[in-house]
Design an enzyme around this catalytic site. Structure first.
Site, PDB file in Angstrom:
ATOM      1  N   TYR A   6       0.825  -1.223   0.000  1.00  0.00           N
ATOM      2  CA  TYR A   6       0.000   0.000   0.000  1.00  0.00           C
ATOM      3  C   TYR A   6       0.853   1.264   0.000  1.00  0.00           C
ATOM      4  O   TYR A   6       0.511   2.237   0.678  1.00  0.00           O
ATOM      5  CB  TYR A   6      -0.900   0.047   1.255  1.00  0.00           C
ATOM      6  CG  TYR A   6      -1.789  -1.158   1.454  1.00  0.00           C
ATOM      7  CD1 TYR A   6      -2.718  -1.533   0.498  1.00  0.00           C
ATOM      8  CD2 TYR A   6      -1.720  -1.906   2.635  1.00  0.00           C
ATOM      9  CE1 TYR A   6      -3.557  -2.629   0.703  1.00  0.00           C
ATOM     10  CE2 TYR A   6      -2.544  -3.002   2.841  1.00  0.00           C
ATOM     11  CZ  TYR A   6      -3.464  -3.353   1.865  1.00  0.00           C
ATOM     12  OH  TYR A   6      -4.285  -4.431   2.073  1.00  0.00           O
ATOM     13  N   TYR A 133     -14.360  -4.690   3.213  1.00  0.00           N
ATOM     14  CA  TYR A 133     -13.008  -5.081   2.824  1.00  0.00           C
ATOM     15  C   TYR A 133     -12.862  -6.571   3.136  1.00  0.00           C
ATOM     16  O   TYR A 133     -13.074  -6.990   4.273  1.00  0.00           O
ATOM     17  CB  TYR A 133     -11.934  -4.279   3.581  1.00  0.00           C
ATOM     18  CG  TYR A 133     -10.540  -4.746   3.240  1.00  0.00           C
ATOM     19  CD1 TYR A 133      -9.856  -4.209   2.162  1.00  0.00           C
ATOM     20  CD2 TYR A 133      -9.928  -5.759   3.977  1.00  0.00           C
ATOM     21  CE1 TYR A 133      -8.590  -4.666   1.819  1.00  0.00           C
ATOM     22  CE2 TYR A 133      -8.666  -6.217   3.648  1.00  0.00           C
ATOM     23  CZ  TYR A 133      -8.009  -5.670   2.570  1.00  0.00           C
ATOM     24  OH  TYR A 133      -6.756  -6.132   2.235  1.00  0.00           O
ATOM     25  N   ASP A 223     -17.220 -12.943   7.482  1.00  0.00           N
ATOM     26  CA  ASP A 223     -15.772 -12.790   7.376  1.00  0.00           C
ATOM     27  C   ASP A 223     -15.299 -12.208   8.703  1.00  0.00           C
ATOM     28  O   ASP A 223     -15.350 -11.004   8.919  1.00  0.00           O
ATOM     29  CB  ASP A 223     -15.436 -11.861   6.197  1.00  0.00           C
ATOM     30  CG  ASP A 223     -13.945 -11.563   6.115  1.00  0.00           C
ATOM     31  OD1 ASP A 223     -13.207 -11.965   7.033  1.00  0.00           O
ATOM     32  OD2 ASP A 223     -13.534 -10.907   5.138  1.00  0.00           O
ATOM     33  N   LYS A 250      -5.870 -13.914  10.706  1.00  0.00           N
ATOM     34  CA  LYS A 250      -5.165 -12.975  11.588  1.00  0.00           C
ATOM     35  C   LYS A 250      -4.886 -13.558  12.973  1.00  0.00           C
ATOM     36  O   LYS A 250      -3.919 -14.289  13.144  1.00  0.00           O
ATOM     37  CB  LYS A 250      -5.962 -11.668  11.698  1.00  0.00           C
ATOM     38  CG  LYS A 250      -5.958 -10.880  10.388  1.00  0.00           C
ATOM     39  CD  LYS A 250      -6.512  -9.494  10.603  1.00  0.00           C
ATOM     40  CE  LYS A 250      -6.639  -8.701   9.320  1.00  0.00           C
ATOM     41  NZ  LYS A 250      -5.404  -8.097   8.873  1.00  0.00           N
TER      42      LYS A 250
HETATM   43  C1  LIG Z   1     -12.189  -8.632   7.130  1.00  0.00           C
HETATM   44  C2  LIG Z   1     -10.950  -9.054   6.411  1.00  0.00           C
HETATM   45  N1  LIG Z   1     -11.012 -10.075   5.551  1.00  0.00           N
HETATM   46  C3  LIG Z   1      -9.924 -10.508   4.892  1.00  0.00           C
HETATM   47  C4  LIG Z   1      -8.702  -9.901   5.074  1.00  0.00           C
HETATM   48  C5  LIG Z   1      -7.504 -10.384   4.308  1.00  0.00           C
HETATM   49  O1  LIG Z   1      -6.658 -11.101   5.148  1.00  0.00           O
HETATM   50  P1  LIG Z   1      -5.125 -11.336   4.714  1.00  0.00           P
HETATM   51  O2  LIG Z   1      -4.455 -10.022   4.793  1.00  0.00           O
HETATM   52  O3  LIG Z   1      -4.630 -12.343   5.712  1.00  0.00           O
HETATM   53  O4  LIG Z   1      -5.162 -11.885   3.322  1.00  0.00           O
HETATM   54  C6  LIG Z   1      -8.600  -8.829   5.958  1.00  0.00           C
HETATM   55  C7  LIG Z   1      -7.312  -8.136   6.150  1.00  0.00           C
HETATM   56  O5  LIG Z   1      -7.213  -7.076   6.704  1.00  0.00           O
HETATM   57  C8  LIG Z   1      -9.749  -8.378   6.646  1.00  0.00           C
HETATM   58  O6  LIG Z   1      -9.711  -7.341   7.481  1.00  0.00           O
END
Ligand SMILES: Cc1ncc(COP(=O)(O)O)c(C=O)c1O
Length: 398
Positions: A6, A133, A223, A250
């Protein structure tokens, strides 16, 4: 050279060089910084945790990784058993992958194939939220809705099979009335949309979403890559409203190593499990079920339960609410607090410029984005350390 995330590499600010990390602290050669963002929200126990270290080291002496294609092993078996027992409803079927984005891809693929396996090829649409996101891989970008991250998608034109709606019950009803028969899934970051601006919305929206998904036969996907493991003050938002597919990443591995899991309920799993080989889920990341990742996850969950992390998160929320109660300043649009997340939405991105260096000079590592200055600290943070972060955030506006 490293190509950083980024970031415009041409004029990138030199990143801080970290030489050691322990507890809530990051160390440069000559500075000690509280990590207010837990390495993108993952390091919930802080760094260099002796018990997680020991668990991983003893697994290394057995083996670090063997593939799950045709092989299996105890750390992956134990983790899937633990998640099955721990997660609500029949969320029992764990598909491991290497990152949150990939786990989102897997969930979206599962939802599509679930209907294809039943011979229903009308359901090719996805419902998602504005400001969502879900990661940076292509389908995850499309399910997401943030031009600040994914403006590149414009080059491909809008994907007409992905609909974005605001978090309003009215909009939800309208979307299901119009597209309900063609949707395979509704994917949301439940309660808290993180990278889209730490936006909080109500449980009533999720309850209604569950009802409408049931009514129209649509799969509900949570998610919880960011919200899972306590960030909203709930262990998982899935404990309040149960989705058909849950995505975790995470904090799953406590920030030790990249890993994620897409957990399906029995209904979804049964949609794949039959005598037809073409009904199998055709996905298989090389490092899925990595033994070190699974070992870290198991130890992390053990600590989360044993040391009552939900009480720790509640305390973070109380302190944050109390300290932010009367806070207002020029440049501040709104302050939001939920669980272990504190966000100051500024009037514009301009207001956040320079904050990272200011925080650094005051012993805090922060990474504001767009117009948001926020903290998502490790849950082991002490009251004094948390107050220091909040104080730095507030003093920026003085
Ligand atoms: C809600 C959500 N889903 C998916 C992701 C993507 O995860 P990764 O960075 O491990 O690919 C993120 C990353 O910030 C996220 O906040």
């Amino acid at each position: 050279m490293i190509w950083y995330p980024y970031t415009q590499m041409k004029n990138m600010k030199t990143p801080y060089q970290i030489v050691k990390a322990e507890g809530v602290y990051l160390y440069t050669k000559d500075k000690k910084l509280i990590d207010s963002v837990s390495s993108w929200w993952s390091a919930i126990h802080g760094y260099n945790h002796p018990e997680i270290n020991d668990a991983i080291i003893s697994q290394i002496h057995r083996f670090s990784h063997v593939m799950l294609g045709g092989l299996t092993h105890e750390p992956a078996q134990r983790l899937s058993a633990k998640l099955s027992e721990w997660l609500p409803g029949s969320l029992d079927y764990c598909f491991f992958s290497d990152s949150g984005s990939v786990a989102v891809e897997v969930a979206l693929k599962m939802a599509l194939q679930y209907f294809i396996n039943r011979g229903d090829s009308r359901r090719i649409m996805t419902l998602a939220l504005e400001h969502a996101y879900h990661g940076d891989t292509f389908r995850a970008m499309e399910a997401g809705d943030d031009e600040d991250y994914h403006f590149i998608l414009k080059a491909c034109g809008k994907n007409e099979n992905i609909i974005h709606i605001p978090t309003s019950i009215n909009a939800l009803g309208k979307a299901f009335a119009e597209y309900g028969e063609r949707l395979n899934c509704f994917i949301v970051e439940p309660l808290l949309q993180c990278a889209g601006g730490m936006r909080i919305y109500g449980v009533d929206f999720l309850t209604r979403a569950r009802e409408l998904c049931d009514k129209y036969g649509v799969l509900l996907i949570f998610d919880e890559v960011a919200t899972g493991f306590g960030r909203t003050g709930n262990r998982f938002v899935a404990d309040i409203v149960t989705p058909d597919i849950l995505i975790l990443g995470k904090a799953l591995t406590a920030g030790y190593t990249g890993h994620a899991v897409t957990v399906a309920n029995e209904k979804v799993f049964k949609g794949f499990c039959d005598d037809d080989p073409s009904h199998a889920l055709m996905h298989g990341p090389t490092f899925m079920g990595n033994a070190l990742a699974c070992t870290a996850a198991l130890k992390s969950i053990e600590l989360f339960e044993r040391d009552d992390y939900l009480a720790k998160i509640k305390r973070i929320e109380e302190i944050a609410r109390e300290s932010m109660r009367n806070f207002s300043a020029r440049g501040v649009k709104e302050v939001r607090v939920i669980g272990g997340c504190i966000c100051i939405e500024c009037e514009s991105a301009e207001v956040t410029r320079g904050f990272q260096d200011f925080a650094f000079d005051n012993g805090v590592f922060s990474r504001p984005f767009l117009k948001y200055i926020y903290a998502m600290p490790p849950y082991i943070i002490t009251e004094g350390e948390l107050l220091k972060i909040i104080n730095v955030m507030q003093r920026w506006f003085a």
